[in-house]
Each structure stands twice: as C-alpha cells, then as structure tokens.
Design an enzyme around this catalytic site. Structure first.
Site, PDB file in Angstrom:
ATOM      1  N   GLU A 292       0.801  -1.221   0.000  1.00 21.89           N
ATOM      2  CA  GLU A 292       0.000   0.000   0.000  1.00 21.89           C
ATOM      3  C   GLU A 292       0.834   1.271   0.000  1.00 21.89           C
ATOM      4  OE1 GLU A 292       0.233  -2.337   2.374  1.00 21.89           O
ATOM      5  OE2 GLU A 292       0.267  -1.496   4.404  1.00 21.89           O
ATOM      6  N   HIS A 316      -8.323  -3.720  -0.977  1.00 21.97           N
ATOM      7  CA  HIS A 316      -7.523  -3.833   0.240  1.00 21.97           C
ATOM      8  C   HIS A 316      -6.422  -2.759   0.273  1.00 21.97           C
ATOM      9  CE1 HIS A 316      -5.679  -6.118   3.604  1.00 21.97           C
ATOM     10  NE2 HIS A 316      -4.565  -5.622   3.107  1.00 21.97           N
ATOM     11  N   GLU A 317      -5.652  -2.675  -0.792  1.00 19.06           N
ATOM     12  CA  GLU A 317      -4.541  -1.708  -0.805  1.00 19.06           C
ATOM     13  C   GLU A 317      -5.068  -0.273  -0.726  1.00 19.06           C
ATOM     14  OE1 GLU A 317      -1.956  -3.159  -0.142  1.00 19.06           O
ATOM     15  OE2 GLU A 317      -2.531  -5.147  -0.851  1.00 19.06           O
ATOM     16  N   HIS A 320      -6.020   0.740   2.755  1.00 16.75           N
ATOM     17  CA  HIS A 320      -4.874   1.110   3.589  1.00 16.75           C
ATOM     18  C   HIS A 320      -4.606   2.622   3.572  1.00 16.75           C
ATOM     19  CE1 HIS A 320      -3.088  -2.386   5.387  1.00 16.75           C
ATOM     20  NE2 HIS A 320      -2.998  -3.063   4.267  1.00 16.75           N
ATOM     21  N   GLU A 339      -3.908  -4.267   9.528  1.00 10.68           N
ATOM     22  CA  GLU A 339      -4.468  -5.259   8.601  1.00 10.68           C
ATOM     23  C   GLU A 339      -5.908  -5.681   8.903  1.00 10.68           C
ATOM     24  OE1 GLU A 339      -3.229  -5.663   5.895  1.00 10.68           O
ATOM     25  OE2 GLU A 339      -1.144  -5.042   6.156  1.00 10.68           O
ATOM     26  N   ASP A 394       8.356 -10.103   9.623  1.00 11.74           N
ATOM     27  CA  ASP A 394       7.702 -10.653   8.433  1.00 11.74           C
ATOM     28  C   ASP A 394       7.008 -11.976   8.753  1.00 11.74           C
ATOM     29  OD1 ASP A 394       8.593  -8.520   7.003  1.00 11.74           O
ATOM     30  OD2 ASP A 394      10.170  -9.593   5.933  1.00 11.74           O
ATOM     31  N   TYR A 402      -5.119 -10.328   9.948  1.00 13.38           N
ATOM     32  CA  TYR A 402      -6.066  -9.937   8.903  1.00 13.38           C
ATOM     33  C   TYR A 402      -7.494 -10.357   9.258  1.00 13.38           C
ATOM     34  CZ  TYR A 402      -2.026  -9.030   5.880  1.00 13.38           C
ATOM     35  OH  TYR A 402      -0.876  -8.531   5.349  1.00 13.38           O
TER      36      TYR A 402
HETATM   37 ZN   LIG Z   1      -2.729  -5.120   3.994  1.00 18.83          ZN
END
Ligand SMILES: [Zn+2]
Length: 624
Positions: A292, A316-317, A320, A339, A394, A402
């Site tokens: 994003e 979704h992006e 953000h 998220e 990560d 999410y």
């Molecule tokens: Zn995301």
C-alpha cells in the site's frame, strides 16, 4: 494515556518480569526519545550493473532531549562512506560515526556523534546499498514481461527500508521525504510520492534525473521506488495504472473500477487524503499481493485474472490509505491495527461495488483461510497483539492479523450496529490521522468512543479475550457459509459419485466458488477423478493464479503426476509468497514431493524476491 494503556496489559502479563512494553519498537535500534528524524532527502543513482543505489541521504534531525549526544539509525547491508553535518553556509563538518554489531533480523545500528547545542540539524550520509539488500529486488531483463530492460523495485515493509536508506526504521517515526533519482537512460523511475516534470534529458553519464516529493509524513516502510520500462495509463481523473508496456492494456481493463472504488471508500470512511491513487503493476516475482505505498500501490500481476474476480486485493490496498497509511501501527506487535481494519474496510468496498453475495463469499473464504492458519500456529501467535521480540516481523504476517482482526470489528458491529461502527471508524481515522498508535491506545479510544455509548454491550473482559487470547473467541459472529450451499451440494454429490464430472455446473462458477469447491475436497481423491476434473475444466493450466494454487494443493496431496510440470512452471514463473509457500509446504510432506520441491527450488530461487527466499529457505532446508 500511558497509565490507562498499561491497564489493558497488566491483566495478561501481571507477573512477567520481561513483559512487553506497549509502544516500544523491539525491531529498531533508533533512539527515538532522544532524536527524531523529520525529513529524508535522497539523491541516489541507480546502477543495474552493480545492483546498487549510491549517493546520499540528508536527514533533518530534531533533538528531543537536550542531553542527547548520539543519533542511532537503522542500517542493514549498507556501506557508509561518510557522515557530515550540513552547515548553513552550505559547507559541512564531518561527524564521527560507527557501525555496531550485526544482529539477527535487524541489521546494524549506525551511531553518529552529534555536536551539543542545536535543536535541529541536517545530517548527510554518503552511502551505497549492496546487491543483497533485503528491501530491493534487481531483476534481469529475462525476469520482466518485456525481456529487454532490467527492473528494480523495493518492498520496505516490515523492516527493509534500512537496507536501502539509513534512517530510523520504525513505524512510529513519520517523515516527509523528497528524492532525486538518477535512472539509466530509457528507464522510468516512480516512487510513493508526487513526481516532478518527466522528460528531462540524460546527463553526461547517461542518467536521467527524476524528482519526487512526499509532503505528508509517512512511516519509513511506505517509502518505495521502482525503476524499469514503465508506462502510464489514466483510468479516472485521479487514478491510473503504471506497468510494463506489454501489461498495460490488461491491467487498465482489469482495474477499470479504480476511480469508483476511491469514491466508494470516501463515502464510507471520509475523504481520500493523498491526492492521486495510482497502481504500479510489478513483475511476477513480487513477494506480496500488494503493497500500500501511498499514492502508488505496488501490485502483483497475479491478480490480473481477466474477469476482475481478484480485485478485492485492490480494494484492500486502497483501504490502507485510511487504516495503515493515515493511522499507522506504532510497532509490529500492533500490525493487526493495520491489517484487521483494512480487511474490514476492503469487504465494505467489495460489498458496495460488487454486491453482498460477493462480499459474503470473500468473508467465508477468509474464515476458512484463518482456520487453516490457526491449525498451524502456537497459541502465542494466535493473539491480535503479537509478541514478536526475537522474531522477524515478516513472520507475523498470518491471517490472524487480517481475518481475526476483521472478525473483531465484525463482533463490535453485531453489538453496536454497522452504522455506529462505521461512524466510529470515521472518527477514529480523523482523530488519529498521521500519528502512529499502539494497541492499547486504540483500546482506550474504543472504550471512550464506542463501548461507553452502550454500557454493558461489550465488556472489558471480552475485549481482552479478543486481543490477548488465542484462537477465535466463542462469542465471535462468524460469516455464514450458506452462500456456498450449492457448491457444497455439488461437491458432495460429485465425491459420492452421484454427479458426473461433466454435469458439475461449474461453467458458471465464480473464482470464489471454485476456490470453495477445491479447498474443501476430501484429502484423498482418486487419480482418475482428478484427471476428469482436469480434462473437463483445464485446471492444471488455469489462468487464474488462485484457482491454480487450490488445484495444485489437491494434486500434490494425491500425487497426481500430470499436474507436476504445470506446478513447476508456476513455481518458477511467479514469486508471490502467498501463492508459492503453500505448495512447497505441501510438497515437503513426502520424500518424493520433497525431492521435487528441492529440484524446482534450486532453479526458482534466483528469480524470487529476498523476502520469499527467506521463507522458502526455511521450508526447503536440507535438515528437514
Ligand atoms: Zn494489507
């Protein structure tokens, strides 16, 4: 704020001497209480031959505490040539600096001795990145669509900005930035920022300068760059697509709804605050579905399915731009604030644009995907607020942040009503626009601005269970799965043998219906039944990357040999972690599959992004 914030945590970790401290970023060396970087000015040359960015970063630094002496920055695999203080008379004074010990996941601290006195100063760091920079991927022409020019793109989230810029690489530090990027002649540079005039002539070294400016303060993980044979096509007045020329047509038609999406999002959650919203379609090795980056989301080409069926990722992006970019998680422990909220917004956009049925399918598939992840996670990694100390952030990227995060908002909706929750979110985005916040700051805001409206509707104990407890709380309001009832019926009849393969009504199935059918087949399906499915619906050659993934999982489980050449093609042509990781995991479950996985990976690895390589290395290691 701080005292109240602590109250949320005390209940779960009262006796722990090493209790995690909310708001403390365990993934950065930066001494943010002593100095804060306010602006980053980059001047970098791009060399594909050396696989390096070289030049300087000028950091505008504010001293927070008069006693502070040393500025500590984050770096990873950077060669630092010099550090100096820029003087008002345009001269400079060298500063003493030292790179510390390398630490796992984190890189090396860069310690710079600062002169006493001044509150604000500009520090120039001359440096270059190394070819292995974890936040950059250098692609050969063969790895691009056009095959003629090399390509570079960045992925700074979570903590990879430090591998190409020395800075305070923590999401709680927000900076404005400007950049001059010198790109090889014929290639175009883009960044997550407004750009200056394009079309300048190359200089004596054959480099063309591109200028960028981001005037809104953003966290470091949103600084982004790409350089390649890139063209632009407008979609609406403030929206468009950047892509390699050969991909531009397909991308522009797949994402034709972009302008409408922005309008739908504004209607729900308040004004879009970033000016333009464009997409950059990356080469297939992109490790994530999308990133994003403000004003310019980076997007995997694997969502170009030809029928707009995977555009939820774009929603979704875009979402953000509110949750994440406007209100940002202060540390990676608070990743769910980015998220979970974004998935909730994404589903609202999908519903507004593509209808309730489509939204309910996405919800149902999301829950299935969350349950698959939960089955493999230890309880500590099933909490919304995650303790990721001594871990690579990560690795915190699972469906918990999410889909469980989204279920929490859904739960609030069930107790307070959708309109109330949406109004609450609009107020939340307005209230926290531009700072970065941690979990307990959100919970305090929630308590004061939503829970207090209807005392008793949701108790502190229930919130506690959602945020600090494992699994899906018993009081969750789960999305109904009945939207897939016809698919379940067809599958059961097909499995029982009462419905012939040719009679499956699958020609009219949407992507989501196909995914539900394939993801819920029994573990064991006989080879000839798989062959029938494959022959009737050409699944091994599915153009839709998500359907292909679900199909391949079934074929690996059942050792269906005819699919393996296509699995190999798939694994060697795309590098999106979400798509390739499950296949390596499935393959590694048997000795035969493991041998195949190792052979394919040996060839695929060089084409993968460093983030994907790190994940797959851990799966396909010889020790296992
Ligand atoms: Zn995301």
């Amino acid at each position: 704020m701080k005292l109240a914030a602590l109250a949320w945590v005390v209940a779960t970790s009262a006796q722990a001497a090493d209790a995690i401290r909310p708001g403390v970023d365990y993934h950065s060396f930066a001494n943010v209480d002593e100095f804060r970087v306010r602006h980053v000015a980059l001047d970098l040359a791009v060399s594909f031959r050396e696989k390096q960015l070289s030049g300087h970063a000028d950091l505008t630094v504010h001293r927070q505490s008069p006693a502070a002496r040393a500025l500590v920055l984050d770096t990873r695999d950077l060669d630092i040539r010099s550090v100096s203080l820029l003087n008002n008379d345009s001269g400079s004074t060298p500063l003493v600096f030292k790179l510390g010990e390398e630490q796992k996941y984190l890189g090396k601290p860069l310690r710079i001795e600062m002169p006493a006195g001044t509150a604000d100063s500009i520090v120039r760091i001359e440096y270059r990145s190394r070819p292995q920079a974890s936040g950059l991927q250098w692609l050969t022409p063969a790895q691009t669509d056009g095959k003629k020019h090399p390509y570079l793109f960045s992925q700074s989230e979570s903590i990879h900005a430090r591998s190409w810029i020395p800075l305070q690489d923590s999401p709680q530090v927000r900076v404005t930035y400007s950049a001059t990027i010198h790109a090889p002649d014929g290639l175009v540079a883009v960044m997550s920022a407004a750009h200056g005039p394009v079309g300048a002539r190359p200089d004596a070294k054959g480099l063309t300068a591109y200028r960028f400016e981001m005037k809104q303060a953003i966290p470091s993980y949103l600084i982004a760059i790409a350089v390649g044979d890139i063209e632009f096509r407008a979609i609406g007045e403030r929206t468009g697509v950047y892509a390699e020329p050969g991909v531009l047509d397909a991308a522009a038609s797949e994402f034709a709804d972009l302008e409408r999406m922005v309008a739908a999002c504004e209607k729900l959650f308040g004004p879009y605050r970033w000016g333009r919203y464009d997409l950059l379609i990356l080469p297939p090795s992109a490790p994530y579905g999308g990133m994003e980056n403000p004003r310019l989301s980076f997007i995997t080409p694997t969502v170009i399915a030809g029928d707009k069926s995977l555009v939820a990722l774009i929603a979704h992006e875009l979402a953000h731009s509110w949750s994440g970019n406007l209100v940002t998680n202060a540390t990676w422990r608070d990743f769910w604030l980015n998220e979970g909220f974004t998935v909730y917004l994404e589903r609202r956009i999908v519903e507004a644009l593509y209808g309730e049925r489509r939204e309910r399918m996405e919800d149902a598939l999301g829950l299935q995907s969350l349950r698959r992840d939960l089955a493999d996670l230890d309880p500590a990694h099933q909490q919304l607020a995650l303790d990721l100390r001594n871990e690579d952030p990560d690795d915190g990227v699972t469906e918990v942040a999410y889909e469980k995060g989204k279920l929490f908002l859904q739960f609030l909706e069930s107790r307070f009503g959708r309109d109330e929750v949406q109004a609450f979110l609009r107020g939340y985005f307005e209230h926290f626009a531009f700072p970065s916040i941690h979990t307990e700051q959100f919970l305090d805001y929630l308590r004061a601005n939503l829970l207090a409206q209807k005392p008793g509707a949701v108790t502190a104990q229930q919130v506690q269970e959602w945020v600090y407890g494992p699994g899906i709380p018993a009081l969750a309001v789960l999305p109904p799965q009945d939207v897939f009832k016809p698919i379940d019926g067809a599958r059961e009849a097909w499995v029982a043998g009462s419905l012939a393969t040719a009679s499956l009504p699958a020609r009219s199935w949407s992507t989501q219906e196909w995914l539900h059918f394939l993801d819920n087949l029994p573990q064991a399906v006989r080879g000839e039944r798989l062959a029938e499915l494959d022959k009737t619906f050409t699944l091994s050659k599915a153009r839709n990357a998500e359907i292909a993934l679900s199909w391949y999982r079934n074929t690996i489980r059942n050792d269906y040999a005819p699919a393996f050449p296509d699995i190999e093609r798939y694994l060697t042509s795309i590098g999106r972690r979400k798509l390739v990781r499950p296949l390596y995991e499935e393959l590694m479950k048997t000795p035969k599959g493991a041998a195949f996985a190792r052979a394919v990976y040996a060839r695929a690895r060089a084409g993968y992004h460093p983030i994907t390589v790190t994940s797959i290395d851990a799966i396909v290691s010889p020790q296992r």
